[in-house]
Design a protein around this motif. Structure first.
Motif, PDB file in Angstrom:
ATOM      1  N   THR A 116       1.096  -1.267   0.232  1.00 56.75           N
ATOM      2  CA  THR A 116      -0.594   0.475   0.121  1.00 56.75           C
ATOM      3  C   THR A 116       1.238   0.961  -0.031  1.00 56.75           C
ATOM      4  O   THR A 116       0.827   2.158  -0.395  1.00 56.75           O
ATOM      5  N   LEU A 117       2.068   1.381   1.091  1.00 59.99           N
ATOM      6  CA  LEU A 117       2.695   2.508   0.866  1.00 59.99           C
ATOM      7  C   LEU A 117       3.377   2.030   0.096  1.00 59.99           C
ATOM      8  O   LEU A 117       3.959   3.348  -1.175  1.00 59.99           O
ATOM      9  N   PHE A 118       4.082   1.475  -0.969  1.00 61.19           N
ATOM     10  CA  PHE A 118       4.548   1.458  -2.072  1.00 61.19           C
ATOM     11  C   PHE A 118       3.925   2.120  -2.956  1.00 61.19           C
ATOM     12  O   PHE A 118       4.291   3.068  -3.896  1.00 61.19           O
ATOM     13  N   LEU A 119       2.655   1.649  -3.056  1.00 57.65           N
ATOM     14  CA  LEU A 119       1.836   2.500  -3.883  1.00 57.65           C
ATOM     15  C   LEU A 119       1.881   3.246  -4.667  1.00 57.65           C
ATOM     16  O   LEU A 119       1.453   4.207  -5.226  1.00 57.65           O
ATOM     17  N   GLY A 120       1.193   4.029  -3.307  1.00 53.70           N
ATOM     18  CA  GLY A 120       0.771   5.517  -2.743  1.00 53.70           C
ATOM     19  C   GLY A 120       1.910   6.585  -2.990  1.00 53.70           C
ATOM     20  O   GLY A 120       1.895   7.117  -3.582  1.00 53.70           O
ATOM     21  N   ILE A 121       2.972   6.130  -2.866  1.00 52.00           N
ATOM     22  CA  ILE A 121       4.323   6.608  -3.536  1.00 52.00           C
ATOM     23  C   ILE A 121       4.676   6.485  -5.146  1.00 52.00           C
ATOM     24  O   ILE A 121       4.464   7.520  -5.296  1.00 52.00           O
ATOM     25  N   ARG A 122       4.033   5.743  -5.859  1.00 48.94           N
ATOM     26  CA  ARG A 122       4.338   5.299  -6.932  1.00 48.94           C
ATOM     27  C   ARG A 122       3.443   6.144  -7.757  1.00 48.94           C
ATOM     28  O   ARG A 122       3.708   7.343  -8.719  1.00 48.94           O
ATOM     29  N   PHE A 123       2.613   6.157  -7.188  1.00 47.11           N
ATOM     30  CA  PHE A 123       1.099   6.818  -7.985  1.00 47.11           C
ATOM     31  C   PHE A 123       1.555   8.490  -7.762  1.00 47.11           C
ATOM     32  O   PHE A 123       0.794   9.792  -9.048  1.00 47.11           O
ATOM     33  N   GLY A 170      -7.846  -9.598  -0.363  1.00 52.36           N
ATOM     34  CA  GLY A 170      -8.266  -9.827  -1.679  1.00 52.36           C
ATOM     35  C   GLY A 170      -7.481  -9.705  -2.563  1.00 52.36           C
ATOM     36  O   GLY A 170      -7.579  -9.040  -3.885  1.00 52.36           O
ATOM     37  N   GLY A 171      -5.908  -9.345  -2.557  1.00 48.64           N
ATOM     38  CA  GLY A 171      -4.649  -9.159  -3.696  1.00 48.64           C
ATOM     39  C   GLY A 171      -4.940  -7.988  -4.039  1.00 48.64           C
ATOM     40  O   GLY A 171      -4.836  -7.451  -5.123  1.00 48.64           O
ATOM     41  N   GLY A 172      -5.188  -6.655  -3.560  1.00 46.83           N
ATOM     42  CA  GLY A 172      -6.003  -5.574  -4.446  1.00 46.83           C
ATOM     43  C   GLY A 172      -4.549  -4.768  -4.853  1.00 46.83           C
ATOM     44  O   GLY A 172      -4.722  -4.460  -5.466  1.00 46.83           O
ATOM     45  N   MET A 173      -3.500  -4.193  -4.057  1.00 47.43           N
ATOM     46  CA  MET A 173      -2.158  -3.616  -4.484  1.00 47.43           C
ATOM     47  C   MET A 173      -2.174  -4.462  -5.750  1.00 47.43           C
ATOM     48  O   MET A 173      -1.085  -3.624  -6.447  1.00 47.43           O
ATOM     49  N   MET A 174      -2.059  -5.829  -4.953  1.00 45.86           N
ATOM     50  CA  MET A 174      -0.764  -5.767  -5.538  1.00 45.86           C
ATOM     51  C   MET A 174      -1.615  -6.278  -7.230  1.00 45.86           C
ATOM     52  O   MET A 174      -0.967  -6.326  -8.403  1.00 45.86           O
ATOM     53  N   MET A 175      -2.990  -6.821  -7.161  1.00 47.38           N
ATOM     54  CA  MET A 175      -3.597  -6.347  -8.822  1.00 47.38           C
ATOM     55  C   MET A 175      -3.741  -4.704  -9.648  1.00 47.38           C
ATOM     56  O   MET A 175      -3.688  -5.512 -10.009  1.00 47.38           O
ATOM     57  N   LEU A 176      -3.772  -4.404  -8.606  1.00 43.76           N
ATOM     58  CA  LEU A 176      -3.979  -2.928  -8.833  1.00 43.76           C
ATOM     59  C   LEU A 176      -2.120  -2.467  -9.566  1.00 43.76           C
ATOM     60  O   LEU A 176      -2.322  -2.292 -10.837  1.00 43.76           O
ATOM     61  N   THR A 220      -5.600   9.017  -4.988  1.00 42.35           N
ATOM     62  CA  THR A 220      -5.376   7.622  -5.075  1.00 42.35           C
ATOM     63  C   THR A 220      -3.653   7.191  -3.921  1.00 42.35           C
ATOM     64  O   THR A 220      -2.771   6.816  -2.537  1.00 42.35           O
ATOM     65  N   GLY A 221      -2.413   8.398  -4.488  1.00 42.78           N
ATOM     66  CA  GLY A 221      -1.117   8.580  -3.750  1.00 42.78           C
ATOM     67  C   GLY A 221      -1.863   8.951  -2.764  1.00 42.78           C
ATOM     68  O   GLY A 221      -1.055   7.997  -1.325  1.00 42.78           O
ATOM     69  N   ILE A 222      -2.167   9.840  -2.209  1.00 43.92           N
ATOM     70  CA  ILE A 222      -2.239  10.160  -1.405  1.00 43.92           C
ATOM     71  C   ILE A 222      -3.127   9.266   0.183  1.00 43.92           C
ATOM     72  O   ILE A 222      -2.623   9.473   1.406  1.00 43.92           O
ATOM     73  N   ILE A 225      -0.966   6.305   0.773  1.00 38.32           N
ATOM     74  CA  ILE A 225       0.087   6.252   2.250  1.00 38.32           C
ATOM     75  C   ILE A 225      -0.404   7.026   2.726  1.00 38.32           C
ATOM     76  O   ILE A 225       0.019   6.219   4.917  1.00 38.32           O
ATOM     77  N   VAL A 226      -1.722   7.485   3.566  1.00 41.43           N
ATOM     78  CA  VAL A 226      -2.077   7.731   5.071  1.00 41.43           C
ATOM     79  C   VAL A 226      -2.270   6.326   5.580  1.00 41.43           C
ATOM     80  O   VAL A 226      -1.947   6.283   6.547  1.00 41.43           O
ATOM     81  N   LEU A 227      -3.081   5.687   4.523  1.00 40.22           N
ATOM     82  CA  LEU A 227      -3.633   4.548   4.991  1.00 40.22           C
ATOM     83  C   LEU A 227      -2.385   3.735   5.569  1.00 40.22           C
ATOM     84  O   LEU A 227      -2.748   3.079   6.740  1.00 40.22           O
ATOM     85  N   GLY A 228      -1.564   3.903   4.919  1.00 37.72           N
ATOM     86  CA  GLY A 228      -0.498   2.656   5.006  1.00 37.72           C
ATOM     87  C   GLY A 228       0.061   3.083   6.361  1.00 37.72           C
ATOM     88  O   GLY A 228       0.806   2.410   6.638  1.00 37.72           O
ATOM     89  N   VAL A 229       1.216   4.431   6.266  1.00 39.14           N
ATOM     90  CA  VAL A 229       1.189   4.836   8.242  1.00 39.14           C
ATOM     91  C   VAL A 229       0.448   4.602   8.847  1.00 39.14           C
ATOM     92  O   VAL A 229       0.883   4.089   9.607  1.00 39.14           O
ATOM     93  N   VAL A 230      -1.707   4.553   8.933  1.00 36.28           N
ATOM     94  CA  VAL A 230      -2.309   4.543  10.085  1.00 36.28           C
ATOM     95  C   VAL A 230      -1.625   3.115  10.096  1.00 36.28           C
ATOM     96  O   VAL A 230      -1.685   2.558  11.379  1.00 36.28           O
ATOM     97  N   VAL A 231      -2.410   1.955   9.158  1.00 40.75           N
ATOM     98  CA  VAL A 231      -2.234   0.102   9.286  1.00 40.75           C
ATOM     99  C   VAL A 231      -1.002  -0.225  10.425  1.00 40.75           C
ATOM    100  O   VAL A 231      -0.756  -0.747  10.573  1.00 40.75           O
TER     101      VAL A 231
END
Length: 258
Positions: A111-118, A159-165, A240-242, A245-251
């Protein structure tokens, strides 16, 4: 346990999970599972079952909205979905044999990786560019990638959501809205399959928690999907990126600070 406290916990879990699903195709389990384990003392395996069950309705309403706006590629999603479903059960059974701490870590960092990527490298692919990729090549890629995503879905409970995206945008060459729409369409079925297997193996969770999480995740997923579909690609990449990143940091904070 105080009912108001449970409602508040489920509300915040559903808020993060729903927006993540509607905006970025993120699995609800990435947010809901650690929150329920930390604040409601629900066993990790049952928490994943609750999260995946919440994911079903959230992904379904999101995929409907993306389809309505012409941002869902059903035809090319079917091959990947078939392999995702087959390997979800394998991953789910494997997860039941491992310590709770193992579950969810991969999803948080993805999640963090994709947030930064976007934010750093936005997805600028167009639908015209998507059409240039041969169907045969996409089928082979979908078979291979679907197997990996399915295992992650069952194992991580996300659900593989982040990997799928990531796969849809980086490997299969989807533009962002079509990638999210296709991802949540597939996740509707993988989450259903994963939740049934988790509940069958781990037993029924607290029904009050289950219903609250399903309701709040559904509500906020619908809001997120509607906003995303009416945003231009540049703004959608930024939002999407923000959010990721926020959700990744919170989790991550919930996992390691509480």
């Amino acid at each position: 346990m105080n009912l108001l406290y449970k409602i508040i916990v489920c509300l915040f879990a559903g808020l993060g999970a729903g927006l993540g699903t509607g905006f970025a195709g993120m699995s609800a389990a990435a947010v809901i599972s650690p929150v329920l384990v930390t604040f409601l003392d629900i066993p990790a395996y049952q928490a994943v079952g609750v999260a995946l069950a919440s994911d079903v309705l959230a992904s379904a309403v999101s995929s409907y909205i993306y389809h309505r706006e012409g941002n869902l590629d059903i035809k090319n999603a079917l091959v990947m979905m078939a392999f995702v479903l087959m390997f979800t059960l394998v991953g789910s059974y494997t997860a039941s044999l491992l310590p709770s701490r193992t579950q969810g870590t991969f999803s948080v960092f993805m999640t963090l990786f994709l947030g930064i990527r976007f934010l750093v490298r936005p997805i600028t692919t167009t639908k015209a560019a998507m059409a240039d990729i041969s169907f045969k090549k996409r089928v082979v890629q979908s078979m291979l990638c679907g197997s990996g995503v399915g295992f992650v879905c069952g194992f991580v409970g996300a659900g593989g959501g982040m990997m799928m995206l990531f796969i849809l945008t980086s490997v299969l060459g989807y533009e962002l809205k079509s990638a999210v729409g296709t991802s949540v369409f597939i996740m509707t079925f993988t989450a259903l399959f994963g939740s049934v297997s988790h509940i069958y193996i781990g037993g029924l969770p607290d029904m009050g928690t289950l219903l609250l999480c399903m309701l709040f995740t559904f509500m906020f997923a619908r809001i997120g999907a509607m906003i995303a579909n009416h945003s231009d690609n540049k703004k959608l990449n930024q939002m999407t990126g923000i959010i990721l990143i926020v959700l990744g940091v919170v989790v991550l904070s919930v996992n390691y600070l509480f």
